[in-house]
Design a protein around this motif. Structure first.
Motif, PDB file in Angstrom:
ATOM      1  N   ILE A  58       0.837  -1.203   0.000  1.00  0.00           N
ATOM      2  CA  ILE A  58       0.000   0.000   0.000  1.00  0.00           C
ATOM      3  C   ILE A  58       0.869   1.249   0.000  1.00  0.00           C
ATOM      4  O   ILE A  58       0.626   2.197  -0.764  1.00  0.00           O
ATOM      5  N   VAL A  59       1.910   1.259   0.826  1.00  0.00           N
ATOM      6  CA  VAL A  59       2.806   2.417   0.877  1.00  0.00           C
ATOM      7  C   VAL A  59       3.492   2.621  -0.476  1.00  0.00           C
ATOM      8  O   VAL A  59       3.561   3.745  -0.994  1.00  0.00           O
ATOM      9  N   LEU A  60       3.991   1.543  -1.065  1.00  0.00           N
ATOM     10  CA  LEU A  60       4.657   1.649  -2.360  1.00  0.00           C
ATOM     11  C   LEU A  60       3.690   2.058  -3.463  1.00  0.00           C
ATOM     12  O   LEU A  60       4.059   2.787  -4.390  1.00  0.00           O
ATOM     13  N   THR A  61       2.441   1.610  -3.373  1.00  0.00           N
ATOM     14  CA  THR A  61       1.430   2.008  -4.343  1.00  0.00           C
ATOM     15  C   THR A  61       1.139   3.502  -4.247  1.00  0.00           C
ATOM     16  O   THR A  61       1.026   4.188  -5.272  1.00  0.00           O
ATOM     17  N   VAL A  62       1.029   4.006  -3.032  1.00  0.00           N
ATOM     18  CA  VAL A  62       0.787   5.445  -2.846  1.00  0.00           C
ATOM     19  C   VAL A  62       1.960   6.244  -3.404  1.00  0.00           C
ATOM     20  O   VAL A  62       1.761   7.237  -4.122  1.00  0.00           O
ATOM     21  N   LEU A  63       3.189   5.822  -3.101  1.00  0.00           N
ATOM     22  CA  LEU A  63       4.361   6.520  -3.623  1.00  0.00           C
ATOM     23  C   LEU A  63       4.404   6.480  -5.153  1.00  0.00           C
ATOM     24  O   LEU A  63       4.683   7.495  -5.805  1.00  0.00           O
ATOM     25  N   THR A  64       4.128   5.328  -5.724  1.00  0.00           N
ATOM     26  CA  THR A  64       4.119   5.192  -7.175  1.00  0.00           C
ATOM     27  C   THR A  64       3.043   6.070  -7.804  1.00  0.00           C
ATOM     28  O   THR A  64       3.274   6.712  -8.834  1.00  0.00           O
ATOM     29  N   THR A  65       1.882   6.131  -7.182  1.00  0.00           N
ATOM     30  CA  THR A  65       0.786   6.952  -7.693  1.00  0.00           C
ATOM     31  C   THR A  65       1.149   8.440  -7.649  1.00  0.00           C
ATOM     32  O   THR A  65       0.889   9.169  -8.603  1.00  0.00           O
ATOM     33  N   VAL A  66       1.741   8.861  -6.545  1.00  0.00           N
ATOM     34  CA  VAL A  66       2.140  10.264  -6.428  1.00  0.00           C
ATOM     35  C   VAL A  66       3.166  10.619  -7.498  1.00  0.00           C
ATOM     36  O   VAL A  66       3.059  11.663  -8.162  1.00  0.00           O
ATOM     37  N   VAL A  67       4.160   9.771  -7.687  1.00  0.00           N
ATOM     38  CA  VAL A  67       5.180  10.026  -8.714  1.00  0.00           C
ATOM     39  C   VAL A  67       4.537  10.057 -10.102  1.00  0.00           C
ATOM     40  O   VAL A  67       4.874  10.900 -10.938  1.00  0.00           O
ATOM     41  N   HIS A  68       3.597   9.155 -10.348  1.00  0.00           N
ATOM     42  CA  HIS A  68       2.917   9.110 -11.645  1.00  0.00           C
ATOM     43  C   HIS A  68       2.107  10.388 -11.882  1.00  0.00           C
ATOM     44  O   HIS A  68       2.139  10.963 -12.982  1.00  0.00           O
ATOM     45  N   ILE A  69       1.389  10.851 -10.872  1.00  0.00           N
ATOM     46  CA  ILE A  69       0.571  12.060 -11.014  1.00  0.00           C
ATOM     47  C   ILE A  69       1.457  13.284 -11.219  1.00  0.00           C
ATOM     48  O   ILE A  69       1.168  14.132 -12.071  1.00  0.00           O
ATOM     49  N   VAL A  70       2.540  13.381 -10.451  1.00  0.00           N
ATOM     50  CA  VAL A  70       3.456  14.512 -10.611  1.00  0.00           C
ATOM     51  C   VAL A  70       4.067  14.500 -12.018  1.00  0.00           C
ATOM     52  O   VAL A  70       4.185  15.552 -12.658  1.00  0.00           O
ATOM     53  N   GLY A  71       4.417  13.328 -12.508  1.00  0.00           N
ATOM     54  CA  GLY A  71       4.952  13.221 -13.865  1.00  0.00           C
ATOM     55  C   GLY A  71       3.957  13.661 -14.915  1.00  0.00           C
ATOM     56  O   GLY A  71       4.310  14.344 -15.885  1.00  0.00           O
ATOM     57  N   LYS A  72       2.684  13.283 -14.720  1.00  0.00           N
ATOM     58  CA  LYS A  72       1.656  13.712 -15.680  1.00  0.00           C
ATOM     59  C   LYS A  72       1.433  15.215 -15.627  1.00  0.00           C
ATOM     60  O   LYS A  72       1.237  15.860 -16.658  1.00  0.00           O
ATOM     61  N   LEU A  73       1.461  15.792 -14.419  1.00  0.00           N
ATOM     62  CA  LEU A  73       1.273  17.235 -14.302  1.00  0.00           C
ATOM     63  C   LEU A  73       2.430  17.999 -14.925  1.00  0.00           C
ATOM     64  O   LEU A  73       2.206  19.025 -15.580  1.00  0.00           O
ATOM     65  N   ARG A  74       3.638  17.534 -14.744  1.00  0.00           N
ATOM     66  CA  ARG A  74       4.801  18.199 -15.360  1.00  0.00           C
ATOM     67  C   ARG A  74       4.765  18.071 -16.873  1.00  0.00           C
ATOM     68  O   ARG A  74       5.194  18.975 -17.585  1.00  0.00           O
ATOM     69  N   LYS A  75       4.265  16.943 -17.359  1.00  0.00           N
ATOM     70  CA  LYS A  75       4.191  16.727 -18.800  1.00  0.00           C
ATOM     71  C   LYS A  75       3.180  17.672 -19.449  1.00  0.00           C
ATOM     72  O   LYS A  75       3.367  18.114 -20.580  1.00  0.00           O
ATOM     73  N   ARG A  76       2.112  17.988 -18.745  1.00  0.00           N
ATOM     74  CA  ARG A  76       1.073  18.866 -19.290  1.00  0.00           C
ATOM     75  C   ARG A  76       1.510  20.319 -19.354  1.00  0.00           C
ATOM     76  O   ARG A  76       0.998  21.090 -20.135  1.00  0.00           O
ATOM     77  N   LYS A  77       2.433  20.720 -18.493  1.00  0.00           N
ATOM     78  CA  LYS A  77       2.874  22.139 -18.473  1.00  0.00           C
ATOM     79  C   LYS A  77       3.763  22.450 -19.597  1.00  0.00           C
ATOM     80  O   LYS A  77       4.130  22.255 -20.517  1.00  0.00           O
TER      81      LYS A  77
END
Length: 77
Positions: A58-77
């Motif tokens: 669960i902890v690793l999933t949350v970390l992976t999700t956060v990294v994935h979301i941050v990557g998507k947000l940076r890609k959109r900018k």
């Protein structure tokens, strides 16, 4: 015309949210499987219970999700 565009935006957002939930489920399954394999390989070194494996997954999933979301947000900018 604006109502059709608004509907498409809502459908796009819904599709993106559902796809993200599917990705989160896939991340969780991946981490559970990976940690289970590691625990079998390292059975004499790493003594871990299923509860600890699930907590770690669960902890690793949350970390992976956060990294994935941050990557998507940076890609959109």
């Amino acid at each position: 015309m604006n109502a059709d565009n608004n509907k498409m935006n809502k459908l796009d957002i819904l599709k993106e949210v559902l796809f993200m939930l599917l990705k989160i489920a896939a991340f969780f399954v991946y981490w559970c499987f990976t940690l289970a394999v590691f625990s079998l390989i390292l059975v004499n070194v790493w003594r871990v219970t299923w509860e600890q494996l699930l907590t770690l997954a669960i902890v690793l999933t949350v970390l992976t999700t956060v990294v994935h979301i941050v990557g998507k947000l940076r890609k959109r900018k």
